[in-house]
Design a protein around this motif. Structure first.
Motif, PDB file in Angstrom:
ATOM      1  N   VAL A  63      -3.375  47.975  43.827  1.00  0.00           N
ATOM      2  CA  VAL A  63      -2.658  46.909  43.110  1.00  0.00           C
ATOM      3  C   VAL A  63      -1.444  46.526  43.953  1.00  0.00           C
ATOM      4  CG1 VAL A  63      -1.326  46.321  41.039  1.00  0.00           C
ATOM      5  CG2 VAL A  63      -3.276  47.880  40.846  1.00  0.00           C
ATOM      6  N   ASP A  64      -1.388  45.289  44.365  1.00  0.00           N
ATOM      7  CA  ASP A  64      -0.225  44.818  45.124  1.00  0.00           C
ATOM      8  C   ASP A  64       0.895  44.500  44.130  1.00  0.00           C
ATOM      9  OD1 ASP A  64       1.688  43.525  46.601  1.00  0.00           O
ATOM     10  OD2 ASP A  64       0.317  42.071  47.513  1.00  0.00           O
ATOM     11  N   VAL A  65       1.973  45.280  44.191  1.00  0.00           N
ATOM     12  CA  VAL A  65       3.035  45.086  43.190  1.00  0.00           C
ATOM     13  C   VAL A  65       3.704  43.717  43.293  1.00  0.00           C
ATOM     14  CG1 VAL A  65       3.574  47.540  42.850  1.00  0.00           C
ATOM     15  CG2 VAL A  65       4.791  46.236  44.630  1.00  0.00           C
ATOM     16  N   ASN A  90       9.241  52.872  39.703  1.00  0.00           N
ATOM     17  CA  ASN A  90       9.052  51.817  40.703  1.00  0.00           C
ATOM     18  C   ASN A  90       9.419  52.377  42.070  1.00  0.00           C
ATOM     19  OD1 ASN A  90       8.254  49.316  39.292  1.00  0.00           O
ATOM     20  ND2 ASN A  90      10.194  49.593  38.202  1.00  0.00           N
ATOM     21  N   ASN A  91       8.397  52.834  42.773  1.00  0.00           N
ATOM     22  CA  ASN A  91       8.617  53.508  44.050  1.00  0.00           C
ATOM     23  C   ASN A  91       8.056  52.732  45.242  1.00  0.00           C
ATOM     24  OD1 ASN A  91       8.732  56.082  45.886  1.00  0.00           O
ATOM     25  ND2 ASN A  91       6.580  55.433  45.889  1.00  0.00           N
ATOM     26  N   ALA A  92       7.046  51.877  45.030  1.00  0.00           N
ATOM     27  CA  ALA A  92       6.393  51.184  46.150  1.00  0.00           C
ATOM     28  C   ALA A  92       7.424  50.425  46.968  1.00  0.00           C
ATOM     29  CB  ALA A  92       5.330  50.224  45.622  1.00  0.00           C
ATOM     30  N   ASP A 110       8.695  39.218  53.141  1.00  0.00           N
ATOM     31  CA  ASP A 110       7.759  40.300  52.781  1.00  0.00           C
ATOM     32  C   ASP A 110       8.484  41.459  52.096  1.00  0.00           C
ATOM     33  OD1 ASP A 110       5.657  38.897  53.847  1.00  0.00           O
ATOM     34  OD2 ASP A 110       5.524  40.081  55.688  1.00  0.00           O
ATOM     35  N   VAL A 111       9.608  41.852  52.671  1.00  0.00           N
ATOM     36  CA  VAL A 111      10.329  43.020  52.132  1.00  0.00           C
ATOM     37  C   VAL A 111      10.935  42.707  50.762  1.00  0.00           C
ATOM     38  CG1 VAL A 111      12.298  44.553  52.531  1.00  0.00           C
ATOM     39  CG2 VAL A 111      10.693  44.074  54.387  1.00  0.00           C
ATOM     40  N   ILE A 112      11.498  41.520  50.612  1.00  0.00           N
ATOM     41  CA  ILE A 112      12.058  41.140  49.305  1.00  0.00           C
ATOM     42  C   ILE A 112      10.929  41.035  48.273  1.00  0.00           C
ATOM     43  CG2 ILE A 112      13.293  39.345  48.001  1.00  0.00           C
ATOM     44  CD1 ILE A 112      15.125  40.811  49.979  1.00  0.00           C
ATOM     45  N   ARG A 113       9.803  40.486  48.688  1.00  0.00           N
ATOM     46  CA  ARG A 113       8.668  40.270  47.768  1.00  0.00           C
ATOM     47  C   ARG A 113       8.115  41.609  47.263  1.00  0.00           C
ATOM     48  NH1 ARG A 113       3.711  39.820  49.258  1.00  0.00           N
ATOM     49  NH2 ARG A 113       4.301  39.679  51.440  1.00  0.00           N
ATOM     50  N   VAL A 114       7.887  42.549  48.167  1.00  0.00           N
ATOM     51  CA  VAL A 114       7.303  43.829  47.741  1.00  0.00           C
ATOM     52  C   VAL A 114       8.357  44.680  47.021  1.00  0.00           C
ATOM     53  CG1 VAL A 114       6.273  46.004  48.513  1.00  0.00           C
ATOM     54  CG2 VAL A 114       5.558  43.824  49.564  1.00  0.00           C
ATOM     55  N   ASN A 115       9.504  44.874  47.642  1.00  0.00           N
ATOM     56  CA  ASN A 115      10.469  45.837  47.094  1.00  0.00           C
ATOM     57  C   ASN A 115      11.143  45.319  45.821  1.00  0.00           C
ATOM     58  OD1 ASN A 115       9.774  46.984  49.527  1.00  0.00           O
ATOM     59  ND2 ASN A 115      11.856  47.271  50.260  1.00  0.00           N
ATOM     60  N   LEU A 116      11.652  44.100  45.878  1.00  0.00           N
ATOM     61  CA  LEU A 116      12.449  43.593  44.744  1.00  0.00           C
ATOM     62  C   LEU A 116      11.576  42.896  43.698  1.00  0.00           C
ATOM     63  CD1 LEU A 116      15.162  43.219  43.397  1.00  0.00           C
ATOM     64  CD2 LEU A 116      15.600  41.256  44.892  1.00  0.00           C
ATOM     65  N   LYS A 117      10.753  41.948  44.157  1.00  0.00           N
ATOM     66  CA  LYS A 117       9.899  41.253  43.182  1.00  0.00           C
ATOM     67  C   LYS A 117       8.879  42.222  42.590  1.00  0.00           C
ATOM     68  CE  LYS A 117       6.678  37.434  42.652  1.00  0.00           C
ATOM     69  NZ  LYS A 117       5.717  36.607  43.392  1.00  0.00           N
ATOM     70  N   GLY A 118       8.385  43.154  43.406  1.00  0.00           N
ATOM     71  CA  GLY A 118       7.442  44.155  42.900  1.00  0.00           C
ATOM     72  C   GLY A 118       8.063  44.982  41.784  1.00  0.00           C
ATOM     73  N   THR A 119       9.316  45.370  41.958  1.00  0.00           N
ATOM     74  CA  THR A 119      10.013  46.141  40.916  1.00  0.00           C
ATOM     75  C   THR A 119      10.206  45.294  39.660  1.00  0.00           C
ATOM     76  OG1 THR A 119      11.098  47.463  42.613  1.00  0.00           O
ATOM     77  CG2 THR A 119      12.131  47.456  40.436  1.00  0.00           C
ATOM     78  N   PHE A 120      10.554  44.031  39.851  1.00  0.00           N
ATOM     79  CA  PHE A 120      10.685  43.101  38.707  1.00  0.00           C
ATOM     80  C   PHE A 120       9.357  42.953  37.972  1.00  0.00           C
ATOM     81  CE2 PHE A 120       9.790  38.620  37.567  1.00  0.00           C
ATOM     82  CZ  PHE A 120      10.576  38.520  36.425  1.00  0.00           C
ATOM     83  N   ASN A 121       8.280  42.705  38.738  1.00  0.00           N
ATOM     84  CA  ASN A 121       6.960  42.490  38.106  1.00  0.00           C
ATOM     85  C   ASN A 121       6.560  43.685  37.241  1.00  0.00           C
ATOM     86  OD1 ASN A 121       6.459  39.985  39.272  1.00  0.00           O
ATOM     87  ND2 ASN A 121       5.306  40.801  40.998  1.00  0.00           N
ATOM     88  N   CYS A 122       6.704  44.872  37.795  1.00  0.00           N
ATOM     89  CA  CYS A 122       6.240  46.070  37.062  1.00  0.00           C
ATOM     90  C   CYS A 122       7.162  46.390  35.890  1.00  0.00           C
ATOM     91  CB  CYS A 122       6.154  47.266  38.019  1.00  0.00           C
ATOM     92  SG  CYS A 122       4.904  47.044  39.298  1.00  0.00           S
ATOM     93  N   THR A 123       8.451  46.185  36.075  1.00  0.00           N
ATOM     94  CA  THR A 123       9.399  46.463  34.991  1.00  0.00           C
ATOM     95  C   THR A 123       9.136  45.530  33.815  1.00  0.00           C
ATOM     96  OG1 THR A 123      11.043  47.167  36.606  1.00  0.00           O
ATOM     97  CG2 THR A 123      11.862  46.603  34.417  1.00  0.00           C
ATOM     98  N   LYS A 124       8.929  44.252  34.119  1.00  0.00           N
ATOM     99  CA  LYS A 124       8.667  43.276  33.053  1.00  0.00           C
ATOM    100  C   LYS A 124       7.375  43.626  32.312  1.00  0.00           C
ATOM    101  CE  LYS A 124       8.089  38.303  32.443  1.00  0.00           C
ATOM    102  NZ  LYS A 124       7.877  37.026  33.150  1.00  0.00           N
ATOM    103  N   SER A 159      17.103  44.107  49.505  1.00  0.00           N
ATOM    104  CA  SER A 159      16.117  44.373  48.443  1.00  0.00           C
ATOM    105  C   SER A 159      16.564  45.560  47.590  1.00  0.00           C
ATOM    106  CB  SER A 159      14.728  44.632  49.033  1.00  0.00           C
ATOM    107  OG  SER A 159      14.616  45.910  49.623  1.00  0.00           O
ATOM    108  N   LYS A 160      17.121  46.582  48.219  1.00  0.00           N
ATOM    109  CA  LYS A 160      17.504  47.783  47.477  1.00  0.00           C
ATOM    110  C   LYS A 160      18.790  47.552  46.668  1.00  0.00           C
ATOM    111  CE  LYS A 160      14.029  50.319  48.779  1.00  0.00           C
ATOM    112  NZ  LYS A 160      13.038  50.789  47.793  1.00  0.00           N
ATOM    113  N   ALA A 161      19.716  46.750  47.216  1.00  0.00           N
ATOM    114  CA  ALA A 161      20.896  46.368  46.431  1.00  0.00           C
ATOM    115  C   ALA A 161      20.459  45.543  45.226  1.00  0.00           C
ATOM    116  CB  ALA A 161      21.871  45.573  47.297  1.00  0.00           C
ATOM    117  N   GLY A 162      19.452  44.687  45.435  1.00  0.00           N
ATOM    118  CA  GLY A 162      18.910  43.898  44.329  1.00  0.00           C
ATOM    119  C   GLY A 162      18.306  44.788  43.259  1.00  0.00           C
ATOM    120  N   ILE A 163      17.633  45.837  43.675  1.00  0.00           N
ATOM    121  CA  ILE A 163      17.030  46.770  42.714  1.00  0.00           C
ATOM    122  C   ILE A 163      18.121  47.446  41.877  1.00  0.00           C
ATOM    123  CG2 ILE A 163      15.862  49.024  42.576  1.00  0.00           C
ATOM    124  CD1 ILE A 163      13.989  48.015  44.826  1.00  0.00           C
TER     125      ILE A 163
END
Ligand code: NAP
Length: 248
Positions: A63-65, A90-92, A110-124, A159-163
């Motif tokens: 699953v691509d986060v 949210n570890n990916a 790519d890094v913002i999309r996977v790390n930050l948006k991925g965390t947003f997608n899964c959290t939501k 991305s990590k500050a965004g998280i």
């Protein structure tokens, strides 16, 4: 895992490194662990075997986060199977390092999309179920780089500050419904992500760590287990630094 952890655990990026150690640490009889990964060549088999050996039930899926559609399917499957989500980790994450002036737009995206948006997608996706349950534990893997910055990691550090900002906001929005959200900020942990560094870079990093050793995935997994436990029920919106004193 202690008996006060409830039943359904979701770990993103669970095929190796820190995520795999988190899956193994949470695994216990009565616990179902859903984890995902992204690479076509990854099977998740080692993680599944470790969870089974500890008496847990394991479900590994590709699953691509960063894809909202794939994340929605993943969480729908979990809810269809178990009807609940007790813990989301949210570890990916990925890194695509370069100095600012050499960083390509694609590597930033790519890094913002996977790390930050991925965390947003899964959290939501998980929050919908956690709100109905009036219970949930959300644990986001941030980084020392998101707090202190790191040359060559503008995309990753951002991305990590965004998280961290996302974690604090989720803690404020969902706290009244029995949901906590915390971040862990690891320092230097030995995994595939950090495997490519030169001897010189490694010894430079080691010289900055008062405890005199690099971190292990288990150092992070133990803190994740604590944040999901009853002992951490009154902790939310926090960033827990696990770095051997590298950032004080
Ligand atoms: P790793 O060994 O490279 O593992 C990364 C995991 O994320 C793998 O399971 C990978 O799946 C998965 N993944 C990558 N992109 C994904 C995507 N788009 N969708 C779903 N899964 C995806 O890295 P790690 O060192 O364990 O890092 C884990 C987390 O800790 C990351 O968020 C990282 O930023 C953070 N962190 C690491 C360190 C460190 O020193 N290692 C320090 C601070 C923070 P595949 O197996 O399919 O590739």
């Amino acid at each position: 895992m202690t008996s006060d952890i409830k039943r359904t655990i979701v770990v993103t990026g669970g095929s190796k490194g820190i995520g795999r150690a988190i899956c193994k640490t949470f695994a216990a009889p009565g616990v179902t662990i859903y984890f995902n990964f992204n690479s076509p060549q990854t099977t998740g088999q080692e993680t599944e075997e470790e969870i089974f050996e500890a008496g847990g039930i394991a479900r590994g899926m590709r699953v691509d986060v960063s894809s909202e559609a794939e994340v929605t399917n993943f969480f729908n499957t979990i809810i269809d199977d178990t009807g609940r989500i007790d813990v989301l980790v949210n570890n990916a994450g990925i890194a695509k390092d370069a100095l600012l002036l050499r960083m390509k737009e694609q590597d930033w995206d790519d890094v913002i999309r996977v790390n930050l948006k991925g965390t947003f997608n899964c959290t939501k996706a998980a929050a919908k179920t956690m709100l109905k349950q009036r219970y949930g534990r959300i644990i986001n893997i941030a980084s020392i780089a998101g707090v202190a910055g790191n040359p060559g990691q503008a995309n990753y550090a951002a991305s990590k500050a965004g998280i961290i900002g996302l974690t604090k906001t989720v803690a404020r929005e969902l706290g009244s419904r029995g949901i906590t959200a915390n971040a862990i900020a690891p320092g230097f942990i030995q995994t595939d992500m950090t495997a490519g560094l030169s001897e010189k870079a490694l010894s430079d990093i080691l010289s900055q760590i008062p405890l005199g050793r690099n971190g292990t995935p288990e150092d992070i997994a133990g803190v994740a287990l604590f944040l999901a436990s009853k002992s951490a029920d009154y902790i939310t919106g926090q960033v827990i630094h696990v770095n051997g004193g590298m950032y004080i």
